[in-house]
Design a protein around this motif. Sequence first.
Motif, PDB file in Angstrom:
ATOM      1  N   ALA A  30       4.098  33.804 -15.362  1.00 44.43           N
ATOM      2  CA  ALA A  30       3.350  32.630 -15.130  1.00 44.43           C
ATOM      3  C   ALA A  30       1.898  31.908 -15.813  1.00 44.43           C
ATOM      4  CB  ALA A  30       2.024  33.634 -14.454  1.00 44.43           C
ATOM      5  N   ILE A  31       2.618  32.219 -17.434  1.00 45.80           N
ATOM      6  CA  ILE A  31       1.558  31.678 -17.802  1.00 45.80           C
ATOM      7  C   ILE A  31       2.810  30.179 -18.326  1.00 45.80           C
ATOM      8  CG2 ILE A  31       0.832  31.196 -20.342  1.00 45.80           C
ATOM      9  CD1 ILE A  31      -0.304  33.414 -20.500  1.00 45.80           C
ATOM     10  N   TRP A  32       3.930  30.280 -18.561  1.00 47.74           N
ATOM     11  CA  TRP A  32       4.839  29.752 -18.460  1.00 47.74           C
ATOM     12  C   TRP A  32       5.585  28.462 -17.551  1.00 47.74           C
ATOM     13  CZ3 TRP A  32      10.815  29.842 -16.695  1.00 47.74           C
ATOM     14  CH2 TRP A  32      11.053  29.771 -17.241  1.00 47.74           C
ATOM     15  N   LEU A  33       4.798  28.984 -16.423  1.00 45.31           N
ATOM     16  CA  LEU A  33       5.416  28.317 -14.968  1.00 45.31           C
ATOM     17  C   LEU A  33       4.047  27.635 -14.762  1.00 45.31           C
ATOM     18  CD1 LEU A  33       7.398  31.386 -12.359  1.00 45.31           C
ATOM     19  CD2 LEU A  33       8.377  29.085 -14.385  1.00 45.31           C
ATOM     20  N   LEU A  34       2.697  28.397 -14.884  1.00 48.21           N
ATOM     21  CA  LEU A  34       1.451  27.172 -13.700  1.00 48.21           C
ATOM     22  C   LEU A  34       1.176  26.630 -14.826  1.00 48.21           C
ATOM     23  CD1 LEU A  34       1.243  29.753 -10.990  1.00 48.21           C
ATOM     24  CD2 LEU A  34       2.483  28.055 -11.188  1.00 48.21           C
ATOM     25  N   ALA A  35       0.380  25.349 -15.010  1.00 46.89           N
ATOM     26  CA  ALA A  35       0.212  25.234 -15.954  1.00 46.89           C
ATOM     27  C   ALA A  35      -1.182  25.118 -15.941  1.00 46.89           C
ATOM     28  CB  ALA A  35      -0.203  22.994 -15.917  1.00 46.89           C
ATOM     29  N   ASP A  51      -4.221  30.460 -25.460  1.00 45.65           N
ATOM     30  CA  ASP A  51      -3.885  29.874 -26.544  1.00 45.65           C
ATOM     31  C   ASP A  51      -3.003  29.653 -27.566  1.00 45.65           C
ATOM     32  OD1 ASP A  51      -5.401  28.084 -28.660  1.00 45.65           O
ATOM     33  OD2 ASP A  51      -6.294  29.975 -28.942  1.00 45.65           O
ATOM     34  N   ASP A  52      -1.802  28.051 -27.079  1.00 40.53           N
ATOM     35  CA  ASP A  52      -0.843  28.067 -27.303  1.00 40.53           C
ATOM     36  C   ASP A  52      -0.871  27.361 -28.868  1.00 40.53           C
ATOM     37  OD1 ASP A  52      -1.691  25.738 -27.170  1.00 40.53           O
ATOM     38  OD2 ASP A  52       0.016  24.887 -25.736  1.00 40.53           O
ATOM     39  N   GLN A  53      -2.372  27.376 -29.811  1.00 44.94           N
ATOM     40  CA  GLN A  53      -2.307  27.103 -30.856  1.00 44.94           C
ATOM     41  C   GLN A  53      -2.624  28.070 -31.995  1.00 44.94           C
ATOM     42  OE1 GLN A  53      -3.193  23.484 -31.988  1.00 44.94           O
ATOM     43  NE2 GLN A  53      -2.082  23.089 -29.208  1.00 44.94           N
ATOM     44  N   ALA A  54      -2.514  29.509 -31.390  1.00 45.42           N
ATOM     45  CA  ALA A  54      -2.375  30.111 -31.976  1.00 45.42           C
ATOM     46  C   ALA A  54      -1.082  30.926 -32.991  1.00 45.42           C
ATOM     47  CB  ALA A  54      -2.926  31.506 -31.144  1.00 45.42           C
ATOM     48  N   PRO A  55      -0.821  31.626 -33.506  1.00 50.01           N
ATOM     49  CA  PRO A  55       0.242  31.888 -34.243  1.00 50.01           C
ATOM     50  C   PRO A  55       1.069  32.757 -32.776  1.00 50.01           C
ATOM     51  CG  PRO A  55      -1.281  32.407 -35.809  1.00 50.01           C
ATOM     52  CD  PRO A  55      -2.401  32.102 -34.742  1.00 50.01           C
ATOM     53  N   LEU A  56       2.014  33.064 -33.147  1.00 54.23           N
ATOM     54  CA  LEU A  56       3.121  33.966 -32.200  1.00 54.23           C
ATOM     55  C   LEU A  56       2.956  35.360 -32.009  1.00 54.23           C
ATOM     56  CD1 LEU A  56       5.178  33.929 -30.489  1.00 54.23           C
ATOM     57  CD2 LEU A  56       7.274  34.057 -31.753  1.00 54.23           C
ATOM     58  N   LEU A  77      -0.059  39.224 -29.097  1.00 57.40           N
ATOM     59  CA  LEU A  77      -1.111  40.077 -28.798  1.00 57.40           C
ATOM     60  C   LEU A  77      -2.174  40.085 -27.468  1.00 57.40           C
ATOM     61  CD1 LEU A  77      -3.434  42.550 -30.018  1.00 57.40           C
ATOM     62  CD2 LEU A  77      -4.232  41.589 -31.940  1.00 57.40           C
ATOM     63  N   THR A  78      -3.010  39.179 -27.288  1.00 56.60           N
ATOM     64  CA  THR A  78      -3.460  38.216 -26.620  1.00 56.60           C
ATOM     65  C   THR A  78      -3.303  38.328 -25.394  1.00 56.60           C
ATOM     66  OG1 THR A  78      -4.949  37.061 -28.000  1.00 56.60           O
ATOM     67  CG2 THR A  78      -5.193  36.474 -25.689  1.00 56.60           C
ATOM     68  N   LEU A  79      -1.811  38.815 -25.198  1.00 60.20           N
ATOM     69  CA  LEU A  79      -1.408  39.081 -23.923  1.00 60.20           C
ATOM     70  C   LEU A  79      -0.845  40.054 -23.294  1.00 60.20           C
ATOM     71  CD1 LEU A  79       0.389  37.284 -21.516  1.00 60.20           C
ATOM     72  CD2 LEU A  79       2.995  37.667 -22.834  1.00 60.20           C
ATOM     73  N   HIS A  94      -7.392  31.733 -19.223  1.00 65.55           N
ATOM     74  CA  HIS A  94      -7.234  31.212 -18.544  1.00 65.55           C
ATOM     75  C   HIS A  94      -6.654  30.661 -17.377  1.00 65.55           C
ATOM     76  CE1 HIS A  94     -10.937  28.947 -16.178  1.00 65.55           C
ATOM     77  NE2 HIS A  94     -10.106  27.376 -17.056  1.00 65.55           N
ATOM     78  N   VAL A  95      -7.323  31.463 -15.810  1.00 63.24           N
ATOM     79  CA  VAL A  95      -6.930  30.555 -15.319  1.00 63.24           C
ATOM     80  C   VAL A  95      -7.574  29.599 -14.186  1.00 63.24           C
ATOM     81  CG1 VAL A  95      -6.139  31.533 -12.740  1.00 63.24           C
ATOM     82  CG2 VAL A  95      -6.233  33.522 -14.836  1.00 63.24           C
ATOM     83  N   ASP A  96      -6.927  28.583 -13.354  1.00 63.73           N
ATOM     84  CA  ASP A  96      -8.002  27.204 -13.142  1.00 63.73           C
ATOM     85  C   ASP A  96      -7.664  27.591 -11.792  1.00 63.73           C
ATOM     86  OD1 ASP A  96      -9.512  25.367 -13.493  1.00 63.73           O
ATOM     87  OD2 ASP A  96      -7.339  23.546 -13.195  1.00 63.73           O
ATOM     88  N   GLY A  97      -8.913  28.264 -11.250  1.00 59.64           N
ATOM     89  CA  GLY A  97      -9.350  27.716  -9.879  1.00 59.64           C
ATOM     90  C   GLY A  97      -8.289  28.888  -8.879  1.00 59.64           C
ATOM     91  N   PHE A  98      -9.162  28.826  -7.714  1.00 62.66           N
ATOM     92  CA  PHE A  98      -8.197  30.135  -6.853  1.00 62.66           C
ATOM     93  C   PHE A  98      -7.041  29.797  -6.319  1.00 62.66           C
ATOM     94  CE2 PHE A  98      -8.055  31.012  -2.639  1.00 62.66           C
ATOM     95  CZ  PHE A  98      -7.804  32.431  -2.710  1.00 62.66           C
ATOM     96  N   TRP A  99      -6.157  28.089  -6.608  1.00 66.11           N
ATOM     97  CA  TRP A  99      -4.370  27.920  -5.600  1.00 66.11           C
ATOM     98  C   TRP A  99      -3.765  28.513  -6.648  1.00 66.11           C
ATOM     99  CZ3 TRP A  99      -4.487  29.029  -0.783  1.00 66.11           C
ATOM    100  CH2 TRP A  99      -4.983  27.820   0.542  1.00 66.11           C
TER     101      TRP A  99
END
Length: 126
Positions: free
Chosen positions: A18-23, A28-33, A38-40, A97-102
């Motif tokens: 879902a993170i990969w498909l939806l903007a 946090d893409d600035q964090a190390p892999l 771990l966050t995921l 973070h999820v940005d909005g209902f839709w």
Amino acid sequence: MTNFVVKTLANAAALAVAIWLLAGITLDDQAPLGRRALTLILVALVFGLVNILVKPIVKLFSLPLFILTLGLFTLVVNALMLLLTSWLAKQLELSFHVDGFWTAVLGGLIISVVSWAVNLALPDKS
């Protein structure tokens, strides 16, 4: 215990898709892999807890809407659970973070399909 780990990893994989498909769904893409992984996994744990503890209560109270919409209200409930996970992640200082209902509706649909496919592919051991 093994089933719990497998379901958590399936949720993590579904969230990653879902993170990969939806903007509008971000991690946090600035964090190390390693930190992102771990966050995921932590977000997948939060998502799993929300689905175990909160979702059945919401489904019970909205049963007439499930019947009226022939089950399509499930999309709304899944979106609300994803938004709740986003809010809890913020409270726990996790960079999800999820940005909005839709966006949450689309994300919930993607997560449901991917989780179903992963759980279908993996053996079910209780």
